[in-house]
Design an enzyme around this catalytic site. Structure first.
Site, PDB file in Angstrom:
ATOM      1  CG  ASP A 130      11.943 -37.329  56.562  1.00  0.00           C
ATOM      2  OD1 ASP A 130      10.816 -37.338  56.026  1.00  0.00           O
ATOM      3  OD2 ASP A 130      13.006 -37.254  55.912  1.00  0.00           O
ATOM      4  CD  GLU A 132      17.298 -38.800  59.628  1.00  0.00           C
ATOM      5  OE1 GLU A 132      18.047 -39.472  60.347  1.00  0.00           O
ATOM      6  OE2 GLU A 132      17.713 -37.952  58.818  1.00  0.00           O
ATOM      7  CG  ASP A 153      16.205 -34.829  59.165  1.00  0.00           C
ATOM      8  OD1 ASP A 153      15.694 -35.014  58.044  1.00  0.00           O
ATOM      9  OD2 ASP A 153      17.376 -34.444  59.331  1.00  0.00           O
TER      10      ASP A 153
END
Length: 464
Positions: free
Chosen positions: A230, A233, A263
């Site tokens: 993601d 991140e 994520d």
């Protein structure tokens, strides 16, 4: 008739009475009392105090004679007033109001929705609602504050107030959804198509004009396993870019994208696509949500913890991993350690997530690398011989050495079935594999295991 004096007092926010006016009036106490409906007034006749009258209401109207006079106390605007409120498009507040309005119009509905029903329907029918402060749950609290939605019962039930119903009706009319088709209503007669709003009809027209793409099918050797990270991140300072550096150090093939849920996810990407700029991809059945301890505390406090788990459970992927990363001392966090431990335990036991705890960001990157390698081995190309050997090893008593000896003689299930069909009697089928040599000592497979395998491939009855 005795002369009356009206003393009008308007109370301020801080509770004091800063202004007081005495107004002469030539009407009787009954006429003055009939005109009172708001405010706080004291009407006292002079010079007889025994006829004093004190009335309190919502508005003040005083009817007098010679001349006729009227006094009205202006009402103070309520804090959080919804008179000028208009929720933006694709916002959580707009979605909540339209969903409750649809439930209100549903003849077989309950005129209310629970929190779980609101979040579930919002995720299904309004996927474009932005998460965070504009999401459905924070917006619901704002609507409660504005007196557009009220809450009853336990567990909570949410319904529209009269002001909220009026606003929701205007929202529906502005979008061309004044009827708001309800799912449980009567079906449309055959031959008649429901009217579609302009924006929706344009999208439908575009989809009808475009060529429908066939479903993507990737065969072994035609794809690679790719880790999708993601964008949240990868941006920011400190630990976020460090995660990407650790993945590069471990030689993990990855890409950074905007993920609406989770994520980290893995996709099977075409290695020889027709359009190199847009290779086809299939999402694998694994998803990871990563939380540092400080982020876990803040998500529990602001409500994102429950909302994110709800969205993960509804994403359609079966293997959900909750990665909890240590960060500093637990004594410096905003929540006690026992609260965090209880939240993590509930996530695994009640919500069905696999919880993985890591010591730092390096260990988290190593775990992601390990998952990537495991998925590559899981989805790598396997020959029929390898799959047949794995199938044989599911039978009790068939070890790796015995399975290797069997596939050395019959490399595929088709060749084994052809050998069984060539047998003249069922007894011959049972003893077909009994003399196959297995292992370093070259011992026979044996009649018992040969009989079990013949039952597995030649009969429909249970194994004995």
């Amino acid at each position: 008739m005795p002369q009356l004096h009206l003393e009008l007092r308007i109370q301020s926010r801080n509770g004091h009475l800063p202004k007081s006016r005495r107004l002469p009036c030539q009407c009787g106490t009954r006429e003055a009392a009939e005109g009172l409906s708001q405010g706080h007034a004291e009407i006292t006749p002079e010079p007889r105090p025994s006829q004093a009258l004190s009335l309190q209401g919502m508005a003040l109207w005083l009817l007098c004679s010679k001349p006729l006079c009227a006094f009205q106390v202006p009402s103070q605007p309520k804090v959080g007033s919804s008179s000028s409120y208009w929720p933006a498009r694709h916002s959580g507040a707009r979605a909540v109001l339209l969903l409750l309005y649809r439930e209100h119009l549903n003849p077989s509905g309950h005129s209310f929705l629970t929190k779980e029903e609101l979040l579930q329907r919002c995720a299904q029918e309004f996927p474009g609602v932005a998460p965070g402060s504009a999401g459905p749950w924070p917006a619901l609290r704002s609507l409660l504050h504005r007196n557009l939605v009220y809450r009853t019962h336990q567990p909570a039930r949410y319904s529209l107030t009269p002001q909220g119903l009026e606003l929701a009706q205007k929202l529906a009319e502005s979008e061309g959804l004044s009827s708001l088709n309800v799912g449980t209503g009567p079906e449309e007669p055959s031959g008649e198509e429901p009217e579609v709003p302009g924006s929706a009809s344009a999208e439908l027209g575009a989809s009808e004009g475009s060529v429908q793409q066939p479903p993507l099918e990737l065969r072994p050797g035609e794809y690679r396993v790719l880790l999708c990270v993601d964008v949240g991140e990868a941006k920011g300072a400190g630990h976020r870019p460090e995660l990407l550096r650790q993945l590069q150090r471990l030689h993990v093939t990855h890409t950074v994208r905007k993920l609406h849920v989770g994520d980290f996810v893995w996709v099977a990407q075409e290695t020889r696509p027709r359009d190199p700029s847009r290779p086809g991809e299939l999402v694998l059945d694994h998803i990871v949500e990563r939380k540092r301890l400080d982020d876990l505390c803040s998500s529990i406090i602001d409500g994102r913890f429950r909302e994110q788990k709800f969205r993960l459970k509804r994403c359609g992927l079966g293997r959900r991993v909750y990665l909890v990363e240590e960060h500093g001392s637990v004594h410096n966090l905003s929540l006690p350690e026992s609260t965090l431990l209880q939240a993590v335990t509930n996530t695994q036991v009640i919500d069905g997530f696999f919880v993985k705890r890591t010591a730092d960001i390096k260990e988290s990157a190593a775990y992601l690398a390990l998952l990537t390698r495991g998925l590559e081995r899981l989805y790598q190309a396997q020959s029929v011989r390898e799959v047949f050997a794995r199938q044989l090893m599911q039978v009790r008593g068939v070890s790796g050495e015995k399975a290797a000896a069997l596939v050395a003689r019959y490399s595929t299930p088709a060749s084994l079935l052809a050998a069984y069909d060539a047998c003249a009697t069922p007894k011959e089928q049972e003893m077909l594999l009994s003399t196959i040599k297995c292992g370093q000592l070259q011992r026979n497979l044996g009649p018992a295991l040969s009989r079990t395998l013949s039952q597995l491939y030649c009969s429909y009855s249970p194994l004995t």
